[in-house]
Design a protein around this motif. Structure first.
Motif, PDB file in Angstrom:
ATOM      1  N   GLU A  91       0.655  -1.059   0.144  1.00  0.00           N
ATOM      2  CA  GLU A  91       0.037   0.536  -0.186  1.00  0.00           C
ATOM      3  C   GLU A  91       1.015   1.090   0.159  1.00  0.00           C
ATOM      4  N   MET A  92       0.678   1.890  -1.357  1.00  0.00           N
ATOM      5  CA  MET A  92       1.549   3.257  -0.615  1.00  0.00           C
ATOM      6  C   MET A  92       0.948   3.902  -1.134  1.00  0.00           C
ATOM      7  N   PRO A  93       1.574   5.716  -0.520  1.00  0.00           N
ATOM      8  CA  PRO A  93       0.305   6.823  -0.673  1.00  0.00           C
ATOM      9  C   PRO A  93      -0.442   7.414  -1.760  1.00  0.00           C
ATOM     10  N   ASP A  94      -1.267   7.840  -1.208  1.00  0.00           N
ATOM     11  CA  ASP A  94      -2.235   8.415  -2.406  1.00  0.00           C
ATOM     12  C   ASP A  94      -3.167   9.434  -2.345  1.00  0.00           C
ATOM     13  N   PRO A  95      -3.439  10.398  -2.466  1.00  0.00           N
ATOM     14  CA  PRO A  95      -3.927  11.982  -2.118  1.00  0.00           C
ATOM     15  C   PRO A  95      -4.804  11.652  -0.923  1.00  0.00           C
ATOM     16  N   GLU A  96      -5.694  10.383  -0.932  1.00  0.00           N
ATOM     17  CA  GLU A  96      -6.230  10.194  -0.292  1.00  0.00           C
ATOM     18  C   GLU A  96      -5.511   9.992   1.567  1.00  0.00           C
ATOM     19  N   TYR A  97      -4.413   9.635   1.238  1.00  0.00           N
ATOM     20  CA  TYR A  97      -3.484   8.771   2.246  1.00  0.00           C
ATOM     21  C   TYR A  97      -2.988   9.386   1.919  1.00  0.00           C
ATOM     22  N   PRO A  98      -2.146  10.716   2.389  1.00  0.00           N
ATOM     23  CA  PRO A  98      -0.780  10.950   1.632  1.00  0.00           C
ATOM     24  C   PRO A  98       0.342   9.913   1.936  1.00  0.00           C
ATOM     25  N   LEU A  99       0.257  10.295   4.020  1.00  0.00           N
ATOM     26  CA  LEU A  99       1.336   9.709   5.132  1.00  0.00           C
ATOM     27  C   LEU A  99       1.696   8.486   4.194  1.00  0.00           C
ATOM     28  N   VAL A 100       3.515   8.412   4.872  1.00  0.00           N
ATOM     29  CA  VAL A 100       3.089   6.809   4.772  1.00  0.00           C
ATOM     30  C   VAL A 100       3.739   6.542   5.673  1.00  0.00           C
ATOM     31  N   LEU A 101       2.848   5.921   7.230  1.00  0.00           N
ATOM     32  CA  LEU A 101       2.727   5.079   8.323  1.00  0.00           C
ATOM     33  C   LEU A 101       3.528   4.149   8.640  1.00  0.00           C
ATOM     34  N   SER A 102       4.427   4.223  10.260  1.00  0.00           N
ATOM     35  CA  SER A 102       4.980   2.627   9.729  1.00  0.00           C
ATOM     36  C   SER A 102       5.571   2.422  11.737  1.00  0.00           C
ATOM     37  N   THR A 103       5.293   1.070  11.679  1.00  0.00           N
ATOM     38  CA  THR A 103       5.311   1.367  13.822  1.00  0.00           C
ATOM     39  C   THR A 103       5.807   0.662  14.403  1.00  0.00           C
ATOM     40  N   GLY A 104       6.180   1.149  15.564  1.00  0.00           N
ATOM     41  CA  GLY A 104       7.020   0.422  16.081  1.00  0.00           C
ATOM     42  C   GLY A 104       7.327   0.395  17.946  1.00  0.00           C
ATOM     43  N   ARG A 105       8.968   0.311  17.918  1.00  0.00           N
ATOM     44  CA  ARG A 105       8.383   0.387  19.635  1.00  0.00           C
ATOM     45  C   ARG A 105       9.582   0.960  19.748  1.00  0.00           C
ATOM     46  N   THR A 106       9.339   1.062  21.515  1.00  0.00           N
ATOM     47  CA  THR A 106      10.135   2.140  22.231  1.00  0.00           C
ATOM     48  C   THR A 106      11.217   1.699  23.629  1.00  0.00           C
ATOM     49  N   LEU A 107      11.342   2.257  23.769  1.00  0.00           N
ATOM     50  CA  LEU A 107      12.459   2.266  24.799  1.00  0.00           C
ATOM     51  C   LEU A 107      11.681   1.865  26.420  1.00  0.00           C
ATOM     52  N   SER A 109       6.176  10.648   6.339  1.00  0.00           N
ATOM     53  CA  SER A 109       6.324   9.301   6.855  1.00  0.00           C
ATOM     54  C   SER A 109       5.926  10.315   8.481  1.00  0.00           C
ATOM     55  N   ILE A 110       4.744   9.005   8.807  1.00  0.00           N
ATOM     56  CA  ILE A 110       4.387   9.386  10.505  1.00  0.00           C
ATOM     57  C   ILE A 110       5.178   8.038  10.464  1.00  0.00           C
ATOM     58  N   TRP A 111       5.600   8.323  12.458  1.00  0.00           N
ATOM     59  CA  TRP A 111       5.715   6.920  12.878  1.00  0.00           C
ATOM     60  C   TRP A 111       4.461   7.095  14.147  1.00  0.00           C
ATOM     61  N   MET A 112       4.482   5.524  14.748  1.00  0.00           N
ATOM     62  CA  MET A 112       3.868   5.277  16.090  1.00  0.00           C
ATOM     63  C   MET A 112       4.727   3.972  16.732  1.00  0.00           C
ATOM     64  N   PRO A 113       4.399   3.932  18.129  1.00  0.00           N
ATOM     65  CA  PRO A 113       4.721   2.831  18.323  1.00  0.00           C
ATOM     66  C   PRO A 113       3.296   1.742  19.099  1.00  0.00           C
ATOM     67  N   LEU A 114       2.964   0.087  19.039  1.00  0.00           N
ATOM     68  CA  LEU A 114       2.152  -0.035  18.599  1.00  0.00           C
ATOM     69  C   LEU A 114       1.890  -0.664  20.744  1.00  0.00           C
ATOM     70  N   HIS A 115       2.496   0.235  21.457  1.00  0.00           N
ATOM     71  CA  HIS A 115       2.124  -0.826  22.960  1.00  0.00           C
ATOM     72  C   HIS A 115       0.875  -0.053  23.188  1.00  0.00           C
ATOM     73  N   PHE A 116       0.414   1.095  22.815  1.00  0.00           N
ATOM     74  CA  PHE A 116      -0.975   1.649  23.648  1.00  0.00           C
ATOM     75  C   PHE A 116      -2.405   0.915  23.194  1.00  0.00           C
ATOM     76  N   PRO A 117      -2.742   0.560  24.042  1.00  0.00           N
ATOM     77  CA  PRO A 117      -4.445  -0.031  23.956  1.00  0.00           C
ATOM     78  C   PRO A 117      -5.709   0.669  23.155  1.00  0.00           C
ATOM     79  N   ASP A 118      -4.934   2.006  24.352  1.00  0.00           N
ATOM     80  CA  ASP A 118      -6.198   3.711  23.483  1.00  0.00           C
ATOM     81  C   ASP A 118      -6.458   3.852  22.591  1.00  0.00           C
ATOM     82  N   ALA A 119      -5.259   3.624  21.547  1.00  0.00           N
ATOM     83  CA  ALA A 119      -4.909   4.278  20.464  1.00  0.00           C
ATOM     84  C   ALA A 119      -3.903   2.719  19.403  1.00  0.00           C
TER      85      ALA A 119
END
Lengths: 563, 355
Positions: free
Chosen positions: A417-433, A498-508
């Motif tokens: 899935e690559m960015p397009d006009p409707e969803y223009p950002l690339v989201l990656s997820t990962g872990r924090t310290l 690009s945007i980046w988000m950790p996967l840890h949070f059950p409320d998000a």
């Protein structure tokens, strides 16, 4: 795992952790080492302190990029282009190890032909990494004797994860950086017992010790030992299993995983879970998956039971009981023995050591390892075929385990899935310290909450400004699969787009957003790339606590604002 | 290449320090600021030795062995130096070994007792300042600090974040952060390596202090493997024998693989979950009304077995999925695949980490 089994014959770190400090060139790709593997990062820092050179290839700026000689900031999902271009340079400039290729490998010609088309100049236009940096890295890697590759989920959590591993293996094989101390190929395992879970056969295609289920000889050995016929059909991998939950899969037994947090595209999974007949969950906490469970079994944690974990460097180490489990909770292995007995299988184990002995008896790689031997000293590194064997510090000494290292020509395939006009950002997820995976453990700690009190997403200043977003504010992140609300951190850590988000949070839950498109061989999902959009939330929709900007303390990449 | 230490003729590798050669030979030279993980600093002066032909006594930790060197570690002059030096350190330190050791054992007190340093020198006015720091884990107790800089060097050389450094001069030298901020607001990663390397318990764990836990010497240590990432760090769970609870986690000695005495924030501090009130303490089953209720092990295991076998009877074994866990032990993963394959007859068994 599968990638390295194909190319080298064993899916594990080829070197030991202690060897990292003696390396002279470190190529770190797709690994946020100082956050995900802090102790391995310390080894790398020691190597740097000694004068080693490090190159970090990662779309994000991370702490390790501060310490690196060069940061190859590639576009997410373009690893094959980068790595093939490095191979191109090594071949073009005659830096290959011809003797190693001749004596120890097969299939080089096909790779040579393929990578001839991957010029550094064209790679620059695809990956965003300057051609000169690609050349420089390739030369330094090929010409340094003690050169090691270190990678993690940034390589494997793609729909072309196995291709990425193949492309890295090609670099190792063409330069002969294998079977030597401090030179090799090192996947850093994300969980305490990733290596061990695979070694022990918790796999749809492998019996314990990587013996294939469709190999009649291997099956016969276990059929005799266990006294039952075994299915020759490879099973569903986790990705397929999760997609078929509610369809083919009508009953689930889930031990120690919070699948509705950790699996991708969880809204589809949750819909499936509403359509299964029966779910058993065995865990320390009432995790999110328990919402779908019919039976929940309370388990002991690592400090409350006996057993072994196998680490990234293939070292089998002991887990020892220090305290009693709370209430009626019991060790997972004890629960499994009792459950099996009620399903008609009387196993008769009375200790974890006995279980290990059975595992070792039929898997030659671990045959020389036992609880008693580990207790006499420190953990043992497989292969360890008999009781006298001291264990193996680094693999492939004097020849590749597979016989010949297999080159694998790979072509670039873009992410699903690559960015397009409707969803223009690339989201990656990962872990924090500070947090760990589904965070059922770390969320219950003080440090994590002091440093990272709420779910957040990192966004570049340019993208934030275009959307009127200030650091610390509540925003909404959406993809084709779901929407979550969390805090924005305006950060230099991500690049524009690009945007980046950790996967840890059950409320998000980041995994409401991710795609479940998986690698065709391992099934590992593409957690690292999907198309997304963020927007500022209307103040009227926020509650009192959400209006206050959140504070993420000591976030050294934050650009401004209260973070 | 050879040197002579205390009459012993010893071979050495070029680049080795006098201290390294001596320790390899089993000769004891006291040190306070030395940690094999760090570059030698020669700061505490505890390890001074006599070298024939040298007027001054060099620090053995920072002096490279040279061919033909004759080293003496137990002379009258060395002894006199050690006693006076340690007496001075004691004067600038919490008075009395018992008062000092509310956390980790104090190497200074132990060493002073060993060399027979006088303990009655007039205590200095405490001028070294600490700071209030709301971080949840790491406490700095200025009254125990001897400014040996092990913590700050560890922070710079091993953890490579340089969150703490020496600040001030002379007797006011202390351990500080940028703008005296909380560690939470610095580049500190809360690894606690400063605690591990501190010889006097000046850097220490905050929570055991708050809970008035017994000093480390009285705790039972259980060596085990960390349950977070794949490095497999060895760690010691320190259990209070009276309460049978984990009071703190410490790292094994330097040199123990794979972590060489190092730990990260999760390994050293994220054990609060073990005692957390949210832990499941009893089996639960879902009732007719859809709500979970407590059950006995017998009832829960029967329900689980019947439920899984029912699915197999209705749809076949491949309608079952077994999700094992890379967080659980080898033995447990082995049993889940055995359950799946041998008891139910399906290879639908996997866990989240097979890449």
């Amino acid at each position: 795992m599968a990638g390295l089994v194909t190319t080298f014959g064993a899916g594990a770190m080829t070197n030991s952790i202690r060897e990292i400090r003696d390396a002279d060139f470190l190529f770190v790709i797709g690994s946020n080492t100082s956050e995900a593997h802090p102790i391995i990062a310390m080894e790398m820092k020691q190597a740097l302190h000694r004068g080693a050179t490090m190159v970090v290839a990662d779309p994000r700026a991370i702490w390790m990029t501060n310490l690196a000689e060069k940061h190859l900031r590639l576009n997410p999902g373009t690893d094959v282009w980068l790595l093939n271009a490095m191979a191109h340079v090594i071949i073009e400039e005659g830096l290959t190890d011809e003797a190693f290729i001749r004596d120890n490998t097969e299939g080089f010609e096909a790779v040579k032909e393929t990578v001839a088309r991957y010029t550094p100049e064209e790679a620059e236009s695809v990956t965003g990494v300057p051609a000169e940096d690609i050349r420089w890295t390739a030369r330094r890697y090929a010409t340094t004797e003690r050169a090691g590759i270190y990678y993690t989920l940034g390589i494997t959590e793609h729909s072309h994860g196995t291709d990425n591993v193949y492309a890295l293996s090609n670099l190792v094989l063409m330069t002969g950086h294998l079977g030597k101390p401090s030179a090799g190929m090192n996947p850093l395992r994300g969980q305490n017992n990733v290596q061990g879970a695979n070694d022990a056969g918790a796999s749809p295609i492998f019996l314990p010790g990587y013996q294939r289920v469709d190999d009649p000889e291997a099956r016969a050995k276990y059929e005799e030992a266990w006294g039952v016929p075994l299915s020759p059909e490879p099973g569903l991998n986790l990705n397929e299993m999760m997609k078929k939950v509610g369809g083919q899969v009508k009953g689930l037994f889930v031990m120690g995983e919070d699948i509705v947090i950790s699996e991708p595209n969880v809204s589809r999974l949750e819909a499936g879970l509403n359509n299964v007949d029966f779910v058993v969950v065995q865990d320390l906490f009432l995790n999110e998956t328990c919402r779908f469970a019919d039976v929940i079994l309370p388990a002991a944690c690592f400090a409350e039971k006996e057993g072994t974990f196998t680490n990234s460097e293939r070292r089998v180490q002991r887990v020892r009981k220090a305290v009693e489990p709370p209430g009626q909770a019991r060790a997972d292995w004890e629960i499994l023995v009792d459950l099996a007995a009620r399903c008609g299988a009387d196993w008769g184990y009375t200790s974890a050591a006995e279980v290990y002995d059975e595992l070792a008896r039929f898997a030659p790689k671990f045959a020389g390892i036992s609880h008693a031997r580990i207790d006499e000293g420190i953990g043992l590194q497989w292969p360890c075929p008999d009781d006298e064997h001291p264990g193996t510090v680094y693999l492939h000494e004097g020849g590749v385990l597979r016989g010949r290292g297999a080159f694998q020509a790979v072509e670039f395939r873009p992410p699903i899935e690559m960015p397009d006009p409707e969803y223009p950002l690339v989201l990656s997820t990962g872990r924090t310290l500070y947090h760990y995976n589904a965070a059922t453990q770390t969320r219950r700690g003080l440090g994590a909450n002091a440093k990272q009190p709420a779910a957040f997403i990192e966004i570049h200043r340019r993208d934030a400004r275009a959307r009127g977003i200030e650091s610390g504010e509540m925003i909404e992140v959406s993809t084709r699969r779901g929407v979550v609300r969390c805090r924005a951190i305006v950060s230099r850590q991500v690049r524009p787009g690009s945007i980046w988000m950790p996967l840890h949070f059950p409320d998000a839950r980041a995994n409401l957003l991710t795609t479940d498109a998986g690698d065709p061989i391992t099934g590992t999902a593409e957690y690292k790339v999907c198309a997304a959009e963020v927007k500022k939330l209307d103040a009227a929709t926020l509650d009192e606590s959400e209006r206050e900007p959140a504070r993420f303390r000591g976030s050294y990449y934050a650009e401004r604002g209260p973070v | 290449m050879r040197i002579q230490i205390d009459g012993r003729d010893v071979e050495f590798e070029p680049g080795e320090t006098i201290l390294e050669v001596a320790r390899r030979e089993g000769l004891e030279i006291p040190t306070l600021c030395h940690d094999p993980r760090l570059d030698p600093a020669g700061a505490c002066r505890t390890c001074l030795v006599e070298v024939d032909g040298w007027r001054r006594m060099p620090p053995s930790c920072a002096t490279k062995a040279q061919d033909g060197m004759v080293v003496r570690t137990r002379t009258e002059r060395v002894g006199r130096h050690q006693r006076a030096l340690l007496a001075l350190y004691l004067a600038d330190h919490v008075q009395g070994a018992d008062a000092c050791e509310t956390g980790a054992p104090c190497e200074l007190h132990a060493m002073a007792a060993k060399v027979g340093a006088p303990t009655d020198w007039t205590p200095l006015e405490p001028v070294r300042v600490g700071r209030d720091d709301p971080n949840p884990y790491i406490e700095f107790r200025a009254d125990r600090c001897i400014a040996c800089a092990r913590c700050t060097r560890y922070c710079a050389e091993v953890e490579a974040v340089t969150a703490i450094s020496l600040v001030g001069r002379g007797s006011k030298t202390t351990i500080g952060t940028v703008d005296a901020s909380s560690l939470l607001d610095t580049s500190c990663e809360l690894c606690g390596g400063c605690i591990d390397t501190c010889p006097t318990g000046a850097m220490t764990e905050k929570r055991p202090l708050l809970q008035l836990a017994p000093p480390e010497r009285q705790l039972e240590k259980v060596r085990t493997t960390c349950n977070y990432c794949g490095v497999g760090c060895q760690l010691d769970l320190n259990v209070d024998p009276a309460t049978k609870k984990i009071v703190k986690i410490t790292s094994p000695p330097v040199g123990t693989p794979p972590n060489d005495g190092n730990l990260c924030v999760k390994g050293r501090f994220a054990y609060e979950f073990v005692e957390h009130p949210d832990r499941l303490t009893t089996p639960l089953v879902r009732g007719e009304d859809g709500a979970l209720r407590e059950a006995s092990w017998d009832e829960a295991l029967d329900r689980a077995a019947r439920g899984l076998m029912g699915v197999k009877e209705r749809y076949g074994a491949d309608a079952l999925g077994f999700v094992s866990s890379s967080r659980c032990t080898m033995e447990e993963n082995y049993l889940v695949q055995k359950l799946s394959r041998a008891a139910f007859g399906t290879n639908n068994c996997h866990q989240c980490a097979a890449t």
